[in-house]
Structures are given as C-alpha cells and as structure tokens.
Motif scaffolding. Structure first.
Motif, PDB file in Angstrom:
ATOM      1  N   VAL A 185       0.858  -1.188   0.000  1.00 34.61           N
ATOM      2  CA  VAL A 185       0.000   0.000   0.000  1.00 34.61           C
ATOM      3  C   VAL A 185       0.888   1.231   0.000  1.00 34.61           C
ATOM      4  O   VAL A 185       1.784   1.362   0.847  1.00 34.61           O
ATOM      5  CB  VAL A 185      -0.944   0.021   1.219  1.00 34.61           C
ATOM      6  N   VAL A 186       0.651   2.114  -0.962  1.00 31.96           N
ATOM      7  CA  VAL A 186       1.400   3.367  -1.069  1.00 31.96           C
ATOM      8  C   VAL A 186       0.527   4.493  -0.516  1.00 31.96           C
ATOM      9  O   VAL A 186      -0.632   4.660  -0.929  1.00 31.96           O
ATOM     10  CB  VAL A 186       1.783   3.660  -2.535  1.00 31.96           C
ATOM     11  N   ILE A 187       1.078   5.255   0.424  1.00 38.06           N
ATOM     12  CA  ILE A 187       0.331   6.329   1.089  1.00 38.06           C
ATOM     13  C   ILE A 187       1.093   7.630   0.920  1.00 38.06           C
ATOM     14  O   ILE A 187       2.302   7.699   1.172  1.00 38.06           O
ATOM     15  CB  ILE A 187       0.153   6.026   2.596  1.00 38.06           C
ATOM     16  N   ARG A 188       0.380   8.658   0.473  1.00 37.42           N
ATOM     17  CA  ARG A 188       0.946  10.006   0.407  1.00 37.42           C
ATOM     18  C   ARG A 188       0.051  10.940   1.214  1.00 37.42           C
ATOM     19  O   ARG A 188      -1.149  11.026   0.966  1.00 37.42           O
ATOM     20  CB  ARG A 188       1.033  10.507  -1.043  1.00 37.42           C
ATOM     21  N   ASP A 189       0.654  11.603   2.183  1.00 42.26           N
ATOM     22  CA  ASP A 189      -0.085  12.557   3.005  1.00 42.26           C
ATOM     23  C   ASP A 189      -1.373  11.958   3.553  1.00 42.26           C
ATOM     24  O   ASP A 189      -2.457  12.544   3.451  1.00 42.26           O
ATOM     25  CB  ASP A 189      -0.385  13.828   2.200  1.00 42.26           C
ATOM     26  N   ASP A 190      -1.248  10.760   4.111  1.00 41.08           N
ATOM     27  CA  ASP A 190      -2.361  10.050   4.769  1.00 41.08           C
ATOM     28  C   ASP A 190      -3.468   9.622   3.821  1.00 41.08           C
ATOM     29  O   ASP A 190      -4.595   9.360   4.247  1.00 41.08           O
ATOM     30  CB  ASP A 190      -2.976  10.913   5.886  1.00 41.08           C
ATOM     31  N   ARG A 191      -3.172   9.510   2.508  1.00 39.19           N
ATOM     32  CA  ARG A 191      -4.156   9.031   1.533  1.00 39.19           C
ATOM     33  C   ARG A 191      -3.545   7.875   0.734  1.00 39.19           C
ATOM     34  O   ARG A 191      -2.364   7.925   0.370  1.00 39.19           O
ATOM     35  CB  ARG A 191      -4.581  10.144   0.558  1.00 39.19           C
ATOM     36  N   VAL A 192      -4.347   6.852   0.444  1.00 36.66           N
ATOM     37  CA  VAL A 192      -3.892   5.738  -0.379  1.00 36.66           C
ATOM     38  C   VAL A 192      -3.813   6.204  -1.827  1.00 36.66           C
ATOM     39  O   VAL A 192      -4.823   6.619  -2.404  1.00 36.66           O
ATOM     40  CB  VAL A 192      -4.825   4.520  -0.266  1.00 36.66           C
ATOM     41  N   THR A 193      -2.631   6.139  -2.415  1.00 42.69           N
ATOM     42  CA  THR A 193      -2.462   6.546  -3.817  1.00 42.69           C
ATOM     43  C   THR A 193      -2.090   5.369  -4.716  1.00 42.69           C
ATOM     44  O   THR A 193      -1.971   5.532  -5.922  1.00 42.69           O
ATOM     45  CB  THR A 193      -1.392   7.636  -3.946  1.00 42.69           C
ATOM     46  N   GLY A 194      -1.906   4.198  -4.119  1.00 42.18           N
ATOM     47  CA  GLY A 194      -1.603   3.014  -4.916  1.00 42.18           C
ATOM     48  C   GLY A 194      -1.601   1.779  -4.034  1.00 42.18           C
ATOM     49  O   GLY A 194      -1.413   1.866  -2.819  1.00 42.18           O
ATOM     50  N   ALA A 195      -1.831   0.621  -4.651  1.00 47.55           N
ATOM     51  CA  ALA A 195      -1.816  -0.621  -3.884  1.00 47.55           C
ATOM     52  C   ALA A 195      -1.715  -1.813  -4.814  1.00 47.55           C
ATOM     53  O   ALA A 195      -2.190  -1.779  -5.954  1.00 47.55           O
ATOM     54  CB  ALA A 195      -3.082  -0.744  -3.025  1.00 47.55           C
ATOM     55  N   ILE A 196      -1.084  -2.863  -4.296  1.00 43.56           N
ATOM     56  CA  ILE A 196      -1.092  -4.182  -4.936  1.00 43.56           C
ATOM     57  C   ILE A 196      -1.587  -5.152  -3.876  1.00 43.56           C
ATOM     58  O   ILE A 196      -0.982  -5.270  -2.807  1.00 43.56           O
ATOM     59  CB  ILE A 196       0.315  -4.606  -5.401  1.00 43.56           C
ATOM     60  N   MET A 197      -2.689  -5.817  -4.154  1.00 43.96           N
ATOM     61  CA  MET A 197      -3.278  -6.748  -3.191  1.00 43.96           C
ATOM     62  C   MET A 197      -3.372  -8.112  -3.872  1.00 43.96           C
ATOM     63  O   MET A 197      -4.323  -8.392  -4.614  1.00 43.96           O
ATOM     64  CB  MET A 197      -4.649  -6.259  -2.747  1.00 43.96           C
ATOM     65  N   LEU A 198      -2.375  -8.958  -3.624  1.00 42.49           N
ATOM     66  CA  LEU A 198      -2.327 -10.291  -4.215  1.00 42.49           C
ATOM     67  C   LEU A 198      -2.511 -11.322  -3.108  1.00 42.49           C
ATOM     68  O   LEU A 198      -1.719 -11.371  -2.161  1.00 42.49           O
ATOM     69  CB  LEU A 198      -0.986 -10.502  -4.928  1.00 42.49           C
ATOM     70  N   GLY A 199      -3.569 -12.119  -3.222  1.00 38.82           N
ATOM     71  CA  GLY A 199      -3.819 -13.158  -2.231  1.00 38.82           C
ATOM     72  C   GLY A 199      -4.286 -12.635  -0.899  1.00 38.82           C
ATOM     73  O   GLY A 199      -4.146 -13.312   0.114  1.00 38.82           O
ATOM     74  N   GLY A 200      -4.854 -11.430  -0.869  1.00 31.42           N
ATOM     75  CA  GLY A 200      -5.343 -10.874   0.389  1.00 31.42           C
ATOM     76  C   GLY A 200      -6.728 -10.298   0.248  1.00 31.42           C
ATOM     77  O   GLY A 200      -6.909  -9.076   0.346  1.00 31.42           O
ATOM     78  N   PRO A 201      -7.742 -11.101   0.001  1.00 32.18           N
ATOM     79  CA  PRO A 201      -9.081 -10.576  -0.270  1.00 32.18           C
ATOM     80  C   PRO A 201      -9.744  -9.915   0.926  1.00 32.18           C
ATOM     81  O   PRO A 201     -10.687  -9.148   0.772  1.00 32.18           O
ATOM     82  CB  PRO A 201      -9.866 -11.827  -0.694  1.00 32.18           C
ATOM     83  N   GLU A 202      -9.239 -10.147   2.152  1.00 33.95           N
ATOM     84  CA  GLU A 202      -9.927  -9.637   3.326  1.00 33.95           C
ATOM     85  C   GLU A 202      -9.887  -8.117   3.433  1.00 33.95           C
ATOM     86  O   GLU A 202     -10.808  -7.506   3.960  1.00 33.95           O
ATOM     87  CB  GLU A 202      -9.315 -10.246   4.607  1.00 33.95           C
ATOM     88  N   THR A 203      -8.828  -7.485   2.959  1.00 34.12           N
ATOM     89  CA  THR A 203      -8.698  -6.041   3.114  1.00 34.12           C
ATOM     90  C   THR A 203      -8.778  -5.266   1.808  1.00 34.12           C
ATOM     91  O   THR A 203      -8.745  -4.040   1.824  1.00 34.12           O
ATOM     92  CB  THR A 203      -7.362  -5.702   3.798  1.00 34.12           C
ATOM     93  N   VAL A 204      -8.884  -5.963   0.677  1.00 37.04           N
ATOM     94  CA  VAL A 204      -8.859  -5.251  -0.597  1.00 37.04           C
ATOM     95  C   VAL A 204     -10.035  -4.278  -0.718  1.00 37.04           C
ATOM     96  O   VAL A 204      -9.892  -3.188  -1.284  1.00 37.04           O
ATOM     97  CB  VAL A 204      -8.837  -6.245  -1.787  1.00 37.04           C
TER      98      VAL A 204
END
Length: 486
Positions: free
Chosen positions: A367-386
């Motif tokens: 998870v990429v965060i800039r200034d407390d905001r999610v600006t990117g993510a890769i979620m592989l094999g983790g359906p619980e939080t996607v």
C-alpha cells in the motif's frame, strides 16, 4: 426526432444505449446501433471464465437482443461502418447503405496487436490455423473447439488477457507456457516482487512463465512432426496452439479517415465529444481524454453514462477515472491500483510504503500512502482487506492511524474492513457499476431473491464479477430466509 447512431456493439456501445434510453422516456431519439460481431451484447471481461468452463456464453450476455426491439432501438449486428461522411452527416456501411445521423457515437473498441513473429501470419495476411488472439467470443470459441487436439499451448504476453487465457487453458488440462518480454508479469500494474510472487502462484496452478523472452518463429518440423515456438535465445517450446495476447490498439482508423483529431485514439473533451466535430463522440477504448486511453470496462461505462446524459440535455462531465485492475483467473486473487512501482521514500516525508510478502502462500500486499491518503496498492492473495483499501483509494479518505489494518484484517478498524453484511449504505460494493451496499439492500427489500435478480435490477456483479461474494453476503443478511447458492 434526433437520429443517434452508435458504431460498436461492445461493452461501451451497448451500455451507452441503455443509459440513453433510461434518460429518454419520451423517445426523443431515433437510435441505430451497428455491431461488427454477430453476437448479442456480452461481457468481454468474463471471456476467461468461458474459456475455463465456469461460465457459458449465454451466461455472459449483458443485453438480450429482444431488449432493443422493446426499446425501439434498431440493432444491426454483423454490419460494419466503412466510411464517415461528415459533411452530409451520414455513414456508408459494409452492406452498401448510406445512413444519416445527427449524432454519431464511436464505440469501436480496440483490436489485438500481433507481433512480427515469423509464422504467426500467413502470406494471405491471415493468422495461421493454430494461432488465435483472445479478444472476442468467437476467439474464445475457436480455442474451445481446438481443446481436444491441443496438448501444448504457448501464450505470447503476460498481461491481463494473456494470464487469464493461460489459466483458463491450464484448467482444461493443457500444458501452458507464458512467454513475456518484460522482467515481470503485468509490468504496467505490478512491481518486481509482486510479479515474482504472481509467477510462483501461477506455476502452482499449472502455468509456466518465461520472462525476458521473445518469440521469433512459429515453426513446423517439431519432434514427431509437431509444431513449436522458437525463442530469441534458441529455446524451443512445443506448441499445438499459440495464443497472442500482446496488447491492443484502439480502433480509430475510421475516425482518422474522416479527418477527426486522433492521437492514440479519438481525442475528446469532457463531454466525450470529438474536439474536431461536435456531432461526433467517442467512448471506451477508442476514446482519448486528457491524453489518456483507458482499456478497462469501468471507465468505458462511466463515459457512456456521461455522454448519454449530455445528449439528453444533462450537466454530466467526465473528469477521468481512477483505475483498479483485477486479474480474473481461477485460483488467483489480485487487484492493483494507482501508483504501484514506488519504493524509495527516504527523501519524501509525505510518502509511506507498507509491504508484506508470503510467497509460499501466494500473498503480496503493498500500500502506497501520500499525506495520509492511499495513492496506490497491490493486493495479491489478500481478499480480506482489498475492499477497504479500494474504498480509501477511491474516496481519497484518510487512512487509519494504525497502518497495519490495511494489510492485516482484524488488527484494528481499517476504516471499512468489515463483514460485507455490515457495510454502510454508501459503501461501493460493485465498483464497475458504482453500485452501493444501500442500493443492493433496497433491491433485496423490493423482492430480489437471488444474485441474478440483483444483477438484473442494480447491475452489480455484471462487470468483472469480483463483487459477487459481497453481493451474496448482503442478500443473505438482508433476506435471511432466502437460500443463497455458494
């Protein structure tokens, strides 16, 4: 009565017609649709499920042909438009007809790109009998018809379509190898480490992956009289079937021949109108807005809704789309969004990069965060939080104080990582169609008994299908007496 002509009967064109008629109860528009394919409108995103055998062609149909007659829309399948006469505001079809328009909507999509590999294309310009692209329902049927005599398949391209085709063929018992020229799979969406975890996961599912490799020739004379693919390093791979999934190019030749401004695709403004001609519009993969050409269904549907509203006299404007890419392959749960290939944050105090990898279990989360905001993510094999991460990305909402909640479910409140049945009404369940949990609950309370009913009334699950489990959970919670199939 204004005449609106739609060129293209794919996911963008068919959705536009639905959106237009929903805003045109008084039938102010005479609508004609031309589609090159002979099929009823279908969900191209789910072709890999048809190839894998989990869905039938009938089950991915999106708009029955009977709907057009009921809505007084003229549908012409198997007919292409060959030329646009902008001065007379008419088109010439392959059937030799001149048909007039007041507004022309180009929804011509994209065409597969076939790399210059010796042997893929014959002297007649046609694909070799054992070479297929993976783009249409006809392509899918062509692959299915060959399965009985295909032992080895080589897939050229390790992007979304290539991996979906490879997984579908492997699930049918075919020995599959993916040949990809980059140093990782899905290099536009993944970083190097997640690409490696994905390759490992696919190998466990029967799909071999060969990276940094180029095919140079598809040849006869294999051992025992078979056929095969020769790579640039001299390696030979047996191949009864070659699947080409090396990317697409926008179908903008028709527009270019008519003198429209074409960059990578037809250049449009925020109303999805050509910057060259106010009577011509473009949506989907053949449209270029603000320098961007989107190759996914969600932006195409957003553009279709905007254009329908504009032509109906509404105020809608398009401002671009935030993209979430999902890989739809059995046994693989992957979503990628925003900026993903970001690692060096030492010189940027506002940047945080969270990462967890468990390659043995096929898990990689970043998870990429800039200034407390999610600006990117890769979620592989983790359906619980996607779902929670996607919501934060979509809304540019503040992330939780304990960042661990974005990767590890149950650590603390992740600002949305809850049981689907407990989702707030404004939570977007189906991102492809913008359907909220509240809208699903309302449909359930109005009498929807099945996921299919909800799909028909709300369109939830009719895009990539990734929200099906959440929709089923909402149905089960809202109508507990209804038995929901697993």
């Amino acid at each position: 009565m204004r005449r609106i002509m739609v060129v293209g009967h794919g996911m963008a064109g068919s959705r536009f017609v639905q959106e237009l008629r929903a805003r045109d109860q008084g039938r102010r528009f005479e609508v004609t649709v031309f589609g090159a394919e002979p099929e009823a409108a279908y969900n191209r995103v789910l072709l890999s499920s048809v190839l894998a055998g989990s869905l039938t062609p009938a089950e991915i149909e999106t708009v029955p042909s009977a709907w057009y007659a009921a809505e007084d829309v003229e549908l012409r399948t198997g007919v292409e438009v060959g030329r646009i006469d902008r001065r007379r505001r008419r088109v010439l079809t392959t059937a030799g007809e001149h048909v007039g328009y007041d507004h022309l909507v180009l929804a011509t999509g994209s065409r597969p790109w076939v790399p210059p590999v010796d042997g893929l294309v014959g002297d007649d310009g046609e694909l070799d009998r054992d070479v297929v692209v993976f783009r249409t329902l006809a392509d899918c049927r062509a692959m299915l018809s060959r399965l009985g005599r295909v032992r080895y398949a080589v897939v050229l391209g390790g992007g979304l379509l290539g991996l979906e085709a490879a997984r579908g063929l492997a699930g049918r018992g075919v020995d599959v190898e993916v040949v990809h020229p980059a140093d990782r799979l899905m290099e536009r969406q993944l970083d190097l480490d997640s690409g490696r975890v994905l390759a490992r996961t696919l190998r466990g599912l029967g799909v071999r992956v060969r990276l940094n490799a180029q095919a140079v020739r598809f040849t006869d004379g294999w051992g025992g009289g078979g056929r095969g693919v020769r790579l640039d390093d001299g390696t030979r791979l047996p191949a009864d079937l070659v699947v080409v999934a090396c990317g697409v190019r926008p179908n903008s030749a028709l527009a270019a021949a008519a003198g429209l401004d074409v960059g990578r695709a037809v250049v449009v403004d925020e109303t999805m109108t050509s910057v060259t001609d106010p009577a011509i519009h473009a949506i989907g993969e053949c449209a270029q807005y603000d320098g961007q050409v989107y190759g996914l269904v969600q932006p195409a549907w957003e553009q279709a809704a905007v254009l329908a509203d504009v032509l109906a006299g509404g105020p809608a404007r398009y401002g671009g789309s935030a993209i979430v890419t999902r890989l739809k392959a059995a046994g693989v749960d992957l979503a990628a969004m925003g900026e993903t290939d970001v690692d060096d944050f030492a010189a940027d105090d506002g940047l945080e990069v969270l990462r967890f990898a468990d390659p043995a279990r096929g898990t990689y989360q970043k998870v990429v965060i800039r200034d407390d905001r999610v600006t990117g993510a890769i979620m592989l094999g983790g359906p619980e939080t996607v779902g929670a991460v996607t919501q934060l990305f979509d809304r540019a909402a503040p992330v939780p104080a304990d960042r661990r909640a974005l990767i590890f479910p149950g650590v603390v409140d992740a600002g949305g990582a809850v049981d689907p049945a407990d989702l707030p009404d404004d939570h977007t369940v189906c991102r492809c169609n913008g359907v909220t949990a509240g809208r699903v609950r309302a449909a359930c309370e109005a009498g929807a008994d099945t996921v299919a009913d909800l799909a028909a009334t709300t369109r939830a699950t009719t895009g990539c299908g990734g929200c099906r489990s959440d929709v089923a959970a909402l149905l089960s919670a809202t109508r507990p007496t209804v038995e929901v199939p697993a």
